[in-house]
Write an enzyme that holds these catalytic residues in place. Sequence first.
Site, PDB file in Angstrom:
ATOM      1  N   CYS A   1      45.070  40.238  36.646  1.00  0.00           N
ATOM      2  CA  CYS A   1      44.955  41.522  37.327  1.00  0.00           C
ATOM      3  C   CYS A   1      46.287  42.234  37.176  1.00  0.00           C
ATOM      4  O   CYS A   1      47.331  41.690  37.560  1.00  0.00           O
ATOM      5  CB  CYS A   1      44.623  41.297  38.802  1.00  0.00           C
ATOM      6  SG  CYS A   1      44.696  42.781  39.833  1.00  0.00           S
TER       7      CYS A   1
ATOM      8  N   CYS B   1      43.289  47.934  33.331  1.00  0.00           N
ATOM      9  CA  CYS B   1      42.740  47.148  34.438  1.00  0.00           C
ATOM     10  C   CYS B   1      41.747  46.173  33.824  1.00  0.00           C
ATOM     11  O   CYS B   1      40.976  46.545  32.932  1.00  0.00           O
ATOM     12  CB  CYS B   1      42.045  48.057  35.457  1.00  0.00           C
ATOM     13  SG  CYS B   1      41.106  47.175  36.738  1.00  0.00           S
TER      14      CYS B   1
END
Length: 273
Positions: free
Chosen positions: A70, A182
């Site tokens: 992440c 992302c």
Amino acid sequence: MTIGFFDSGLGGLTVLAESLRRLPAKNYLYMADTLNVPYGSKSEEAVRSFVLESVELMMQQGIDALVVACNTATSIAVADLRSIYSIPIIGMEPAVKPAVEMNRATGRRVLVFATQLTLAQPKYYALVSRVDDRGIVDSLPLPELVKYCEDLQFDKKQMHDYFRVKLEGYNLDHYGIVVLGCTHYPFYKDILRELLPPHIQIVDGNIGTVRRLSAQLNRFGISEGGGCGDVHLMCTSGDTAYIDKMRTALALLRAKDQTQECEFVQDGPISGV
């Protein structure tokens, strides 16, 4: 030998799928912080706390290495994790540097898609400042895309409409590369390929992350084997319906891969977060 992958939700599965392709002789534990997804709209202090608590739960499961899959969690908490644990810990950052280098000869610009929190981090600003000496990088927050992914919303018409609205005002003839900053966003790579002009390349940090993982495993003397590609799927809420969703999402990612499918092992609920 178990490699842990952590994300707030489904996004890190895109990195896990890459690792399964490149490092199939490992076992994997994937943890999703379903109690707190999404991270992109929360405060730094909250995200740091979520990450530290979730990774402690993963350590209790006996992982030998960790991938913080992440970008937001990496920018906020990876330094803290490395100060606490001695195992290899691999973080992520948007693939701005390779994108700028790839685009250097074209005269076109680079467009980075990311969450609002990632784009607001000093680490992201420092990255762009370090590699973008010609001022060709633009950034576009797509906060809604994480929720779409978490809802398994992959309807082409709806997503085409969403991206068209977000890209209004951008002359795509001026861009040569779109960076997916992302880990949720690669779920939409095929949809974006249909929508974007053919001269635009789409890049993400997944391959580079798995290469760094492999290098760190070698550096720490961790063998190439030690597993058979089993994947344990867990979430902080212990929600079995979400584990089924993770299984579905990973199967979607692996459907295009010709390697042997991994075995899924569903563990019981995890409490404490």
